[in-house]
Design an enzyme around this catalytic site. Structure first.
Site, mmCIF file in Angstrom:
data_model
loop_
_atom_site.group_PDB
_atom_site.id
_atom_site.type_symbol
_atom_site.label_atom_id
_atom_site.label_comp_id
_atom_site.label_asym_id
_atom_site.label_seq_id
_atom_site.Cartn_x
_atom_site.Cartn_y
_atom_site.Cartn_z
ATOM 1 N N HIS A 76 -2.895 1.860 6.905
ATOM 2 C CA HIS A 76 -3.122 1.887 5.461
ATOM 3 C C HIS A 76 -2.731 3.255 4.902
ATOM 4 C CE1 HIS A 76 -4.793 0.852 1.635
ATOM 5 N NE2 HIS A 76 -5.764 1.745 1.698
ATOM 6 N N CYS B 16 0.815 -1.219 0.000
ATOM 7 C CA CYS B 16 0.000 0.000 0.000
ATOM 8 C C CYS B 16 0.843 1.262 0.000
ATOM 9 C CB CYS B 16 -0.971 0.006 1.174
ATOM 10 S SG CYS B 16 -0.219 -0.039 2.809
#
Length: 345
Positions: free
Chosen positions: A165, A89
């Site tokens: 994230h 990510c």
């Protein structure tokens, strides 16, 4: 989303991200950590190509019906790739900025080829193309931590794990977009005349959806190379000083009172420009020192210290100091507050 597919975890750090970008072949781009969302701070860093936001991922957090309605699954103006595997990510958030600012950034051969190959693919296939790009994966994995024991066992994050994230915010054709690889498409935050003035409110609104005790956020800006920008300013100042020096020489040949007075004003201007130049040179020196520090820290991150530690422990054992060191370490561990290792989406 599949397992980590041989992509390692990397640290959220501007030095790591800057070297990662440079090693992918992108030139004249760096990453800076932000501690404020005020417009003055952002403008001082211009050109700002995009922002990367790190937050604790929670199911449902940061999502709303209106936001879901703003997901444009058929937007051909935005390069959006879905995240196919875990652990990628951070790199995917960086690429979301770079690949959407191709007109303003020298991408280099690797990213130019990736973009041209995948631009006509759907988001899921773009994500697959990205994660299967050997050059990008190798650069990403160059920041892997050395492990003393390797295991093929895959561990899935549980409800007790802190999962973090990365997402991106980037302007495209006069509109502000949020690019989250876990979504089905780019989130359109509307038209913007100056995205740096509007993005702060969007991020603040997202942060407000978390509890007041949650402070684990990180924001970084993908910007132009500060050293190049500062050296360009120095060149401009030098040109201005040269013009004023020529003007001053001409005035000194004229003995009239008004010429002498103007010569004094020109000397004052030259002095101010020399002070400005000294300040700019100091800032260039600070940038050079920062990059030197980045190189040192990244070298230490990548170095395998396990053989050294092994020999150190072996020597302590042979000298009989091992047990005392273990007892001291246990006492220190008891006094240290518990800390969970973060996981990444």
């Amino acid at each position: 989303m599949s397992d980590n597919g041989n992509w390692c975890l990397i640290e959220s750090d501007p030095g790591v991200f800057t070297e990662l970008i440079n090693n992918m072949g992108v030139s004249e781009v760096q990453v800076e950590e932000l501690y404020s969302l005020d417009v003055a701070t952002l403008r001082a860093m211009e050109p700002v190509h995009g922002l990367i936001f790190l937050f604790k991922w929670q199911a449902g957090a940061g999502s709303s019906d209106s936001q879901e309605a703003n997901i444009n699954r058929n937007n051909e103006e935005v390069y959006f790739a879905q995240q196919i595997i875990q652990n990628a990510c951070a790199t995917q958030a960086i690429l979301s900025v770079l690949l959407n600012r191709a007109e303003d950034i020298e991408l280099g051969e690797t990213l130019r080829n990736l973009r041209s190959f995948s631009v006509d693919l759907p988001p899921d296939m773009r994500g697959l193309a990205l994660t299967n790009c050997d050059q990008i994966r190798d650069v990403h994995n160059s920041f892997a931590r050395a492990e003393s024991f390797l295991s093929d066992e895959k561990r899935t994050a549980t409800a007790d794990d802190d999962v973090f994230h990365f997402i991106s915010y980037v302007p495209v054709n006069g509109r502000l977009y949020e690019l989250d690889g876990l979504k089905d498409g780019p989130i359109d935050h509307g038209a913007t005349d100056n995205w740096l003035e509007d993005v702060g409110g969007v991020i603040q609104k997202r942060m407000s959806q978390y509890s007041q005790s949650e402070i684990r956020f990180n924001l970084m800006a993908v910007i132009g190379d500060r050293r190049k920008i500062l050296n360009q300013k120095i060149s401009t100042v030098d040109a201005d000083i040269l013009k004023l020096m020529e003007r001053l020489d001409a005035l000194r040949l004229d003995d009239r009172t008004e010429s002498r007075e103007e010569a004094g004003r020109v000397e004052t201007q030259i002095g101010a420009l020399n002070s400005e130049r000294a300040g700019l040179e100091h800032m260039v020196g600070m940038e050079n020192e920062k990059f030197r520090k980045y190189r040192t820290e990244n070298s230490l991150r990548k170095h395998n210290f396990i053989p050294f530690v092994y020999q150190l422990l072996r020597g302590m054992s042979e000298k009989g100091t091992m047990q005392a060191a273990i007892a001291n370490a246990r006492d220190a561990a008891k006094r240290r507050p518990s800390r969970q290792e973060p996981k990444w989406q």
